[in-house]
Motif scaffolding. Structure first.
Motif, mmCIF file in Angstrom:
data_model
loop_
_atom_site.group_PDB
_atom_site.id
_atom_site.type_symbol
_atom_site.label_atom_id
_atom_site.label_comp_id
_atom_site.label_asym_id
_atom_site.label_seq_id
_atom_site.Cartn_x
_atom_site.Cartn_y
_atom_site.Cartn_z
ATOM 1 N N THR A 254 37.694 35.088 -32.589
ATOM 2 C CA THR A 254 38.590 35.231 -31.440
ATOM 3 C C THR A 254 37.830 35.682 -30.199
ATOM 4 O OG1 THR A 254 40.425 35.820 -32.901
ATOM 5 C CG2 THR A 254 40.662 36.362 -30.572
ATOM 6 N N LYS A 255 37.022 36.712 -30.362
ATOM 7 C CA LYS A 255 36.271 37.231 -29.216
ATOM 8 C C LYS A 255 35.323 36.170 -28.663
ATOM 9 C CE LYS A 255 32.959 40.746 -27.751
ATOM 10 N NZ LYS A 255 32.314 42.060 -28.029
ATOM 11 N N HIS A 256 34.612 35.480 -29.540
ATOM 12 C CA HIS A 256 33.609 34.523 -29.080
ATOM 13 C C HIS A 256 34.244 33.278 -28.479
ATOM 14 C CE1 HIS A 256 30.941 36.609 -32.303
ATOM 15 N NE2 HIS A 256 30.973 37.286 -31.172
ATOM 16 N N VAL A 257 35.386 32.852 -29.008
ATOM 17 C CA VAL A 257 36.098 31.714 -28.427
ATOM 18 C C VAL A 257 36.554 32.042 -27.007
ATOM 19 C CG1 VAL A 257 38.332 30.529 -28.519
ATOM 20 C CG2 VAL A 257 36.835 30.498 -30.505
ATOM 21 N N LEU A 258 37.094 33.240 -26.824
ATOM 22 C CA LEU A 258 37.539 33.649 -25.497
ATOM 23 C C LEU A 258 36.377 33.702 -24.513
ATOM 24 C CD1 LEU A 258 40.070 36.461 -26.463
ATOM 25 C CD2 LEU A 258 40.641 34.257 -25.424
ATOM 26 N N LEU A 259 35.254 34.252 -24.953
ATOM 27 C CA LEU A 259 34.086 34.336 -24.070
ATOM 28 C C LEU A 259 33.512 32.953 -23.789
ATOM 29 C CD1 LEU A 259 32.316 37.493 -25.541
ATOM 30 C CD2 LEU A 259 33.256 37.268 -23.231
ATOM 31 N N ALA A 260 33.471 32.091 -24.821
ATOM 32 C CA ALA A 260 32.948 30.738 -24.623
ATOM 33 C C ALA A 260 33.802 29.987 -23.601
ATOM 34 C CB ALA A 260 32.921 29.993 -25.956
ATOM 35 N N HIS A 261 35.115 30.098 -23.757
ATOM 36 C CA HIS A 261 36.010 29.473 -22.781
ATOM 37 C C HIS A 261 35.744 30.004 -21.379
ATOM 38 C CE1 HIS A 261 39.530 28.866 -20.285
ATOM 39 N NE2 HIS A 261 39.650 30.176 -20.217
ATOM 40 N N ALA A 262 35.665 31.325 -21.267
ATOM 41 C CA ALA A 262 35.519 31.955 -19.952
ATOM 42 C C ALA A 262 34.212 31.552 -19.278
ATOM 43 C CB ALA A 262 35.607 33.466 -20.087
ATOM 44 N N VAL A 263 33.127 31.521 -20.030
ATOM 45 C CA VAL A 263 31.832 31.146 -19.446
ATOM 46 C C VAL A 263 31.873 29.690 -18.981
ATOM 47 C CG1 VAL A 263 29.383 30.812 -19.919
ATOM 48 C CG2 VAL A 263 30.525 32.873 -20.734
ATOM 49 N N ALA A 264 32.470 28.808 -19.800
ATOM 50 C CA ALA A 264 32.586 27.409 -19.398
ATOM 51 C C ALA A 264 33.446 27.280 -18.140
ATOM 52 C CB ALA A 264 33.188 26.586 -20.537
ATOM 53 N N TYR A 265 34.539 28.044 -18.092
ATOM 54 C CA TYR A 265 35.395 28.027 -16.906
ATOM 55 C C TYR A 265 34.607 28.444 -15.674
ATOM 56 C CZ TYR A 265 38.920 29.266 -13.478
ATOM 57 O OH TYR A 265 39.643 29.355 -12.310
ATOM 58 N N ARG A 266 33.823 29.525 -15.792
ATOM 59 C CA ARG A 266 33.062 30.030 -14.643
ATOM 60 C C ARG A 266 32.025 29.010 -14.184
ATOM 61 N NH1 ARG A 266 36.685 33.718 -13.099
ATOM 62 N NH2 ARG A 266 37.208 35.102 -14.833
ATOM 63 N N ILE A 267 31.407 28.292 -15.122
ATOM 64 C CA ILE A 267 30.436 27.253 -14.758
ATOM 65 C C ILE A 267 31.106 26.196 -13.886
ATOM 66 C CG2 ILE A 267 29.054 25.324 -15.647
ATOM 67 C CD1 ILE A 267 28.440 27.116 -18.094
ATOM 68 N N TYR A 268 32.269 25.721 -14.345
ATOM 69 C CA TYR A 268 32.962 24.695 -13.565
ATOM 70 C C TYR A 268 33.424 25.259 -12.223
ATOM 71 C CZ TYR A 268 35.915 20.833 -12.216
ATOM 72 O OH TYR A 268 36.458 19.791 -11.519
ATOM 73 N N ASP A 269 33.990 26.447 -12.261
ATOM 74 C CA ASP A 269 34.570 27.053 -11.063
ATOM 75 C C ASP A 269 33.518 27.257 -9.981
ATOM 76 O OD1 ASP A 269 37.021 28.235 -9.915
ATOM 77 O OD2 ASP A 269 35.847 30.084 -9.889
ATOM 78 N N GLU A 270 32.314 27.619 -10.378
ATOM 79 C CA GLU A 270 31.258 27.933 -9.406
ATOM 80 C C GLU A 270 30.432 26.713 -9.015
ATOM 81 O OE1 GLU A 270 29.036 31.056 -11.262
ATOM 82 O OE2 GLU A 270 30.805 32.359 -11.447
ATOM 83 N N GLU A 271 30.218 25.787 -9.959
ATOM 84 C CA GLU A 271 29.285 24.693 -9.708
ATOM 85 C C GLU A 271 29.952 23.352 -9.421
ATOM 86 O OE1 GLU A 271 26.343 24.469 -12.820
ATOM 87 O OE2 GLU A 271 26.253 26.661 -13.016
ATOM 88 N N TYR A 272 31.172 23.138 -9.929
ATOM 89 C CA TYR A 272 31.784 21.818 -9.835
ATOM 90 C C TYR A 272 33.080 21.788 -9.042
ATOM 91 C CZ TYR A 272 28.253 20.311 -13.105
ATOM 92 O OH TYR A 272 27.040 20.014 -13.678
ATOM 93 N N LYS A 273 33.868 22.850 -9.123
ATOM 94 C CA LYS A 273 35.128 22.851 -8.370
ATOM 95 C C LYS A 273 34.901 22.714 -6.868
ATOM 96 C CE LYS A 273 38.684 25.287 -9.662
ATOM 97 N NZ LYS A 273 39.653 26.385 -9.899
ATOM 98 N N PRO A 274 33.885 23.370 -6.290
ATOM 99 C CA PRO A 274 33.670 23.190 -4.844
ATOM 100 C C PRO A 274 33.390 21.747 -4.451
ATOM 101 C CG PRO A 274 32.477 25.111 -5.642
ATOM 102 C CD PRO A 274 32.975 24.385 -6.863
ATOM 103 N N ILE A 275 32.880 20.954 -5.384
ATOM 104 C CA ILE A 275 32.551 19.556 -5.099
ATOM 105 C C ILE A 275 33.729 18.633 -5.397
ATOM 106 C CG2 ILE A 275 30.982 17.641 -5.632
ATOM 107 C CD1 ILE A 275 28.947 19.762 -6.556
ATOM 108 N N TYR A 276 34.349 18.809 -6.591
ATOM 109 C CA TYR A 276 35.360 17.855 -7.059
ATOM 110 C C TYR A 276 36.788 18.394 -7.039
ATOM 111 C CZ TYR A 276 31.110 15.598 -8.732
ATOM 112 O OH TYR A 276 29.862 15.030 -8.807
ATOM 113 N N GLY A 277 36.943 19.701 -6.974
ATOM 114 C CA GLY A 277 38.276 20.286 -6.860
ATOM 115 C C GLY A 277 39.137 20.162 -8.099
ATOM 116 N N GLY A 278 38.525 20.005 -9.275
ATOM 117 C CA GLY A 278 39.298 19.864 -10.502
ATOM 118 C C GLY A 278 39.825 21.182 -11.041
ATOM 119 N N GLU A 279 40.411 21.105 -12.246
ATOM 120 C CA GLU A 279 41.042 22.277 -12.854
ATOM 121 C C GLU A 279 40.618 22.411 -14.311
ATOM 122 O OE1 GLU A 279 45.196 23.023 -10.653
ATOM 123 O OE2 GLU A 279 45.217 21.291 -11.992
ATOM 124 N N VAL A 280 40.597 23.654 -14.786
ATOM 125 C CA VAL A 280 40.176 23.958 -16.153
ATOM 126 C C VAL A 280 41.125 24.984 -16.757
ATOM 127 C CG1 VAL A 280 38.301 24.832 -17.612
ATOM 128 C CG2 VAL A 280 37.760 23.548 -15.541
#
Length: 494
Positions: A214-240
């Motif tokens: 449970t803990k690792h799934v939550l952290l894995a999700h969160a880290v992936a979200y932060r990657i998209y939010d910081e590196e890809y959302k400013p370019i493509y404006g998508g959602e996660v």
């Protein structure tokens, strides 16, 4: 006479409520869903790696009820253009599918990206866009690379880094064409199901393994979200977001209310509260309960792993919308002395001593566990707003199994009645932005193999061409999407 009058009034009130339903609002989206292992086949084509499902069906054939495998399934790896054809005929706004981690990264690590895997998913995405269908991509739908499982899988804290690397590759390859992402599908099954020997990898360690997961799934999700939010959302404006499965739970009697709240926190809020609540961290009641129980069991610390302040902040707010899978409802009562708990999530929440049952009026169609209670969806949607505020909600799975027939009237009724509750929820002020039917076609249904049919389209598994044929439910759903309204037969039986 008085009783008959009450029945008439209730019936007329219900008819009026339904008759007043408006069309689905502008911007509301309809879709259909599938998952890689359940439809793709091609399990060892090219350089694809072995997944935990590949491994378990080949080493434990009795794990699946009909002794089948997903080796060929619907053969969507080869017949993906057939999938595009039925999606276009269906008329969906989006198609939710998952990427097979070991097809894209054969050994699970990002040092080797499969050209074949990249080509397959790229062609599917381009084909969808060419037909005006938006791809909604799930990164993880239960098919962990087996060699990562050999290293501990979701109980190894390094899995957070492994998943982040995988997510970064997928974003790099496809984010220019995919604007909606789901990181992980139903973590309650990824952890609780996997560590109760219900799904692959079929382990038995719910006391420790499931909670580490449970803990690792939550952290894995969160880290992936932060990657998209910081590196890809400013370019493509998508959602996660992350997709959570939630049954509607209600107390069997007034005395079972507190137990119901605790059962819900353990089974479902354990995966949503850390992400969607304003406070973050574990649900407070559950955290206190697990600390007391662990101490009574002789553990030096809670079996529910601690989250550091940094981890709490990393996980909290890692969403752009709330993704909900909903199928069924249960009542909750306390486990009696000497009573053995039943099947997790269908019959019990063993950790908190809760038994899950259904009401007599909740019928089943094709699966005994899937009790039909449409109002449960509306209750769940209202509860989500109550717990997490005015969040946008995408229903990422809803559907039922039905008899192996093209005239699947039970599924037609299910879709109609649950969509009715979606409309009523929208009138309640809930921001439901879309609905996804599970599933596009009959497929490998995990432990049930091919015995259980959830598809809008039938698949002939005896035919090498795996012919897809629209059922009555596909035609009904297509009409709903075309009209953007719900046509209900308003019969009042007095």
């Amino acid at each position: 006479m008085c009783s008959r009058a009450v029945v008439i009034v209730l019936a007329l009130t219900r008819a009026l409520e339904v008759a007043c339903l408006k069309n689905f609002p502008p911007g509301f989206r309809f879709g259909a869903a599938s998952a890689a292992y359940q439809i793709e086949g091609g399990w060892n084509v090219s350089d694809k790696g072995e997944s935990i499902w590949d491994h378990i069906v080949h080493t434990r054939p009795g794990f699946v009820a009909d002794l089948s495998t997903g080796d060929e399934a619907c053969d969507s790896y080869h017949l993906w253009e057939e999938d595009l054809k039925i999606l276009e005929e269906l008329g969906v706004d989006f198609y939710r599918f998952s990427i097979s981690w070991p097809r894209l990264l054969p050994n699970g690590f990002s040092n080797h990206i499969s050209e074949d895997g990249c080509r397959y998913y790229s062609a599917l995405i381009d084909g969808l866009l060419a037909r005006g269908i938006a791809p909604v991509v799930t990164l993880y739908h239960w098919d962990l690379p087996q060699n990562l499982q050999n290293l501990g899988g979701w109980t190894n804290p390094l899995v957070v880094e492994w998943f982040a690397d995988y997510a970064r590759v997928a974003f790099f390859l496809f984010a220019d064409r995919v604007n909606t992402w789901i990181t992980i599908n139903e973590p309650c099954f990824v952890c609780d199901g996997a560590y109760r020997d219900i799904i692959a990898p079929g382990l038995k360690d719910h006391e420790i393994g499931a909670l580490l997961c449970t803990k690792h799934v939550l952290l894995a999700h969160a880290v992936a979200y932060r990657i998209y939010d910081e590196e890809y959302k400013p370019i493509y404006g998508g959602e996660v977001s992350i997709t959570n499965q939630e049954f509607w739970l209600e107390p069997k009697t007034e005395a079972d209310l507190e137990l119901t709240l605790l059962a819900r926190e353990y089974a479902f809020s354990r995966y949503t509260y850390p992400i969607f609540s304003a406070e973050g961290g574990w649900p407070p009641t559950l955290k206190a309960y697990m600390a007391r129980k662990s101490e009574q069991e002789g553990y030096p610390r809670s079996r529910l792993p601690a989250l550091t302040p940094e981890e709490i902040q990393m996980i909290k707010g890692s969403f752009d919308f709330f993704a909900l899978n909903h199928y069924t409802s249960r009542t909750v009562r306390a486990l009696k002395p000497g009573e053995q708990p039943g099947h997790y999530m269908f019959e019990s929440v063993e950790e908190v001593g809760a038994v899950l049952e259904s009401k007599e009026q909740w019928a089943s169609d094709g699966s005994e566990w899937l009790k039909v209670n449409p109002e449960g969806l509306r209750h769940n949607l209202n509860l989500t707003r109550q717990l997490y505020g005015d969040v946008r909600i995408l229903i990422t799975e809803n559907g039922c199994s039905s008899a192996d027939t093209l005239n699947d009237t039970g599924r037609v009724s299910y879709i109609r009645d649950y969509l009715e509750q979606v409309l009523l929820s929208i009138e309640d002020g809930i921001k439901v932005i879309g609905y996804t039917a599970w599933s596009l076609m009959d497929n490998f249904e995990w432990r049930d193999g091919y015995q259980t049919r959830f598809g809008l389209h039938a698949v002939d598994f005896t035919d090498p061409r795996r012919t897809r044929t629209a059922k009555a439910s596909a035609k009904y759903y297509r009409n709903v999407m075309r009209s953007r309204s719900l046509h209900v037969d308003h019969k009042i039986e007095l």
